[in-house]
Write an enzyme that holds these catalytic residues in place. Structure first.
Site, PDB file in Angstrom:
ATOM      1  N   GLN A 135      -5.998  -1.319   2.491  1.00 52.93           N
ATOM      2  CA  GLN A 135      -5.640  -1.212   3.876  1.00 52.93           C
ATOM      3  C   GLN A 135      -6.443  -0.364   4.475  1.00 52.93           C
ATOM      4  O   GLN A 135      -6.823   0.719   4.205  1.00 52.93           O
ATOM      5  CB  GLN A 135      -3.945  -0.671   3.891  1.00 52.93           C
ATOM      6  CG  GLN A 135      -3.511  -0.674   5.251  1.00 52.93           C
ATOM      7  CD  GLN A 135      -2.162  -0.183   5.071  1.00 52.93           C
ATOM      8  OE1 GLN A 135      -1.821   1.263   4.775  1.00 52.93           O
ATOM      9  NE2 GLN A 135      -1.069  -0.906   5.280  1.00 52.93           N
ATOM     10  N   LEU A 175      13.043  -2.235   0.712  1.00 54.52           N
ATOM     11  CA  LEU A 175      14.183  -1.891  -0.311  1.00 54.52           C
ATOM     12  C   LEU A 175      14.348  -3.263  -0.876  1.00 54.52           C
ATOM     13  O   LEU A 175      15.593  -3.517  -1.091  1.00 54.52           O
ATOM     14  CB  LEU A 175      15.608  -1.310   0.526  1.00 54.52           C
ATOM     15  CG  LEU A 175      15.270   0.029   0.950  1.00 54.52           C
ATOM     16  CD1 LEU A 175      16.676   0.622   1.521  1.00 54.52           C
ATOM     17  CD2 LEU A 175      14.610   1.103   0.036  1.00 54.52           C
ATOM     18  N   PRO A 235       0.835  -1.106   0.015  1.00 53.61           N
ATOM     19  CA  PRO A 235       0.046   0.012  -0.028  1.00 53.61           C
ATOM     20  C   PRO A 235       0.805   1.390  -0.055  1.00 53.61           C
ATOM     21  O   PRO A 235       1.689   1.442   0.800  1.00 53.61           O
ATOM     22  CB  PRO A 235      -0.816  -0.091   1.318  1.00 53.61           C
ATOM     23  CG  PRO A 235      -0.225  -0.957   2.069  1.00 53.61           C
ATOM     24  CD  PRO A 235       0.592  -1.849   1.188  1.00 53.61           C
ATOM     25  N   ARG A 247      -0.864  -5.279   9.224  1.00 52.59           N
ATOM     26  CA  ARG A 247       0.362  -4.929   8.961  1.00 52.59           C
ATOM     27  C   ARG A 247       0.946  -4.248  10.172  1.00 52.59           C
ATOM     28  O   ARG A 247       0.388  -3.593  10.897  1.00 52.59           O
ATOM     29  CB  ARG A 247       0.425  -3.705   7.955  1.00 52.59           C
ATOM     30  CG  ARG A 247       1.732  -3.173   7.672  1.00 52.59           C
ATOM     31  CD  ARG A 247       1.778  -2.235   6.411  1.00 52.59           C
ATOM     32  NE  ARG A 247       2.684  -2.567   5.694  1.00 52.59           N
ATOM     33  CZ  ARG A 247       3.226  -2.131   4.379  1.00 52.59           C
ATOM     34  NH1 ARG A 247       3.168  -0.995   4.279  1.00 52.59           N
ATOM     35  NH2 ARG A 247       4.265  -2.591   3.644  1.00 52.59           N
ATOM     36  N   ALA A 295      -3.501   3.299   2.346  1.00 47.27           N
ATOM     37  CA  ALA A 295      -4.091   3.233   3.732  1.00 47.27           C
ATOM     38  C   ALA A 295      -5.398   4.111   3.420  1.00 47.27           C
ATOM     39  O   ALA A 295      -5.314   5.340   2.920  1.00 47.27           O
ATOM     40  CB  ALA A 295      -3.245   4.129   4.713  1.00 47.27           C
ATOM     41  N   CYS A 350       0.262   5.398  -0.320  1.00 48.11           N
ATOM     42  CA  CYS A 350      -0.528   6.703  -0.136  1.00 48.11           C
ATOM     43  C   CYS A 350      -0.209   7.500  -1.428  1.00 48.11           C
ATOM     44  O   CYS A 350       0.940   7.828  -1.661  1.00 48.11           O
ATOM     45  CB  CYS A 350      -0.362   7.305   1.009  1.00 48.11           C
ATOM     46  SG  CYS A 350      -0.982   6.695   2.729  1.00 48.11           S
ATOM     47  N   GLY A 368       7.550  -1.726  -2.918  1.00 46.33           N
ATOM     48  CA  GLY A 368       6.531  -0.299  -3.176  1.00 46.33           C
ATOM     49  C   GLY A 368       7.227   0.400  -4.325  1.00 46.33           C
ATOM     50  O   GLY A 368       6.801   0.625  -5.409  1.00 46.33           O
ATOM     51  N   ARG A 369       8.548   0.965  -3.811  1.00 46.24           N
ATOM     52  CA  ARG A 369       9.124   2.042  -4.831  1.00 46.24           C
ATOM     53  C   ARG A 369       9.354   1.306  -6.225  1.00 46.24           C
ATOM     54  O   ARG A 369       9.397   1.880  -7.343  1.00 46.24           O
ATOM     55  CB  ARG A 369      10.229   2.695  -4.155  1.00 46.24           C
ATOM     56  CG  ARG A 369       9.943   3.753  -3.133  1.00 46.24           C
ATOM     57  CD  ARG A 369      11.418   4.298  -2.341  1.00 46.24           C
ATOM     58  NE  ARG A 369      11.126   4.993  -1.394  1.00 46.24           N
ATOM     59  CZ  ARG A 369      10.850   4.896  -0.040  1.00 46.24           C
ATOM     60  NH1 ARG A 369      10.501   3.675   0.211  1.00 46.24           N
ATOM     61  NH2 ARG A 369      10.449   5.711   0.805  1.00 46.24           N
ATOM     62  N   TYR A 424       0.774   4.776  13.271  1.00 43.64           N
ATOM     63  CA  TYR A 424      -0.700   5.121  13.225  1.00 43.64           C
ATOM     64  C   TYR A 424      -1.421   4.708  14.433  1.00 43.64           C
ATOM     65  O   TYR A 424      -0.784   4.014  15.215  1.00 43.64           O
ATOM     66  CB  TYR A 424      -1.074   4.971  11.741  1.00 43.64           C
ATOM     67  CG  TYR A 424      -0.463   5.732  10.795  1.00 43.64           C
ATOM     68  CD1 TYR A 424      -0.372   6.817  10.732  1.00 43.64           C
ATOM     69  CD2 TYR A 424       0.114   5.013   9.593  1.00 43.64           C
ATOM     70  CE1 TYR A 424       0.103   7.689   9.836  1.00 43.64           C
ATOM     71  CE2 TYR A 424       0.897   5.624   8.639  1.00 43.64           C
ATOM     72  CZ  TYR A 424       0.929   6.790   8.752  1.00 43.64           C
ATOM     73  OH  TYR A 424       1.477   7.784   7.652  1.00 43.64           O
TER      74      TYR A 424
END
Length: 355
Positions: A99, A299, A23, A228, A57, A25, A321-322, A181
């Site tokens: 999520q 990573l 996930p 998560r 999220a 944002c 992700g990236r 969070y």
């Protein structure tokens, strides 16, 4: 046979591979409603061969948003806007997940796209934030400590959002208890100094999360349910991987199926030691100690690297992700690099398939 491109059963579903989209944002919603950007952003990963595409999220209430531009599932208009996006993911062969989140004391902040930092002031659309204790995140506005009624409302909000998610067509639900969070704030003794049944012992600090696992399971009895975790606060006296293993076992007993293992985000003074695969060890520890299925993240950007995580027995799946942002066809590329024979190359792209 590549383990990364082997199927993985998930409570009545089967992910076509184990290379998934974490996930991320986008800070591009309007009043919690996802936009055309979200449709293109998420559908492209399914076209690119992802096994599971986890939407960002998504707030369970307006107060739960990280920023004013977060997506939500607290009303039916948001549910209806998600439906065609979910359909596009599923039509391309991936499992669609979302999520469910509450930002707690890290809510009402400027998005990274705004050019500002810190809490959004009330005249600019900000709101009062809540937390287990009235301890602010460094540089953010002080939150209000939640009373029992407010805690009960959050449980109800997660249940209602879970029902809307299923109605929108999402197949997997993930409870966000990481990255500093609200649920992570309850779990960590650095942010939770309550003296009632929601503070003190590990069992008490985990109480809200476990209630939410139960209520989301009741609201969505057939959906694979992920949690998560941040497996470490990277700060002295904070939440750690042993705590995570224990609570993962408790969550499994209450209906959770799978654990998405990340780390950090609770405090500004965290001391994170980064590097390729730097969070994989947390996932491996929890998988072996708690005996639960996990995904690893952090990573992971190369096909061989992701394959090694699985062949070493450190995780059951890899979240990235990236790398998906850099290459929305990461899975198609990875399959070619690993020599995996997959049958879900989009026919429109077959002319580009490596021979």
């Amino acid at each position: 046979m590549s383990l990364l491109f082997s199927p993985l059963p998930l409570r009545g579903l089967t992910a076509r591979n184990r290379l998934w989209v974490a996930p991320m944002c986008q800070y591009s919603a309007v009043d919690g409603v996802p936009q055309e950007w979200h449709h293109t952003h998420l559908a492209q990963f399914a076209s690119g061969g992802a096994g599971v595409v986890m939407a960002e999220a998504t707030a369970v209430s307006a107060q739960a948003r990280i920023s004013p531009e977060d997506t939500g599932l607290w009303n039916d208009a948001q549910r209806d806007a998600w439906a065609p996006i979910v359909a596009a993911i599923r039509a391309r062969g991936a499992i669609a997940g979302v999520q469910l989140a509450h930002a707690g004391r890290k809510a009402s902040t400027w998005s990274p796209l705004s050019g500002h930092r810190g809490s959004v002031p009330h005249p600019a659309g900000g709101w009062i934030t809540v937390a287990p204790s009235a301890i602010p995140f460094d540089g953010f506005a002080p939150p209000h400590a939640m009373d029992i009624a407010a805690i009960d409302d959050v449980v109800d909000d997660f249940a209602a959002a879970a029902r809307r998610a299923v109605e929108a067509g999402f197949q997997v639900l993930e409870i966000h208890a990481a990255h500093g969070y609200l649920l992570h704030q309850f779990l960590s003794p650095l942010s939770n100094v309550r003296t009632d049944e929601y503070g003190g012992s590990l069992q008490n600090r985990a109480r809200l999360l476990l209630r939410i696992v139960e209520t989301v399971r009741d609201a969505a009895p057939d959906a694979p349910l992920f949690v998560r975790f941040s497996a470490s606060d990277w700060a002295e006296g904070g939440w750690n991987v042993e705590d995570t293993s224990t609570v993962a076992r408790w969550a499994t007993e209450r209906g959770a199926d799978f654990f998405d293992v990340s780390s950090g985000g609770l405090v500004a003074h965290q001391n994170v030691l980064t590097g390729p695969g730097y969070q994989v060890g947390f996932a491996a520890h929890i998988r072996r100690d708690a005996g639960v299925p996990v995904s690893a993240v952090g990573l992971i950007s190369e096909a061989a690297q992701a394959e090694e995580v699985l062949t070493a027995g450190d995780a059951d799946a890899v979240m990235a992700g990236r790398e998906w942002l850099r290459d929305p066809h990461f899975a198609l590329r990875a399959a070619g690099e690993l020599g995996a024979d997959i049958d879900y190359w989009p026919k429109q792209y077959l002319r580009a398939r490596p021979v």
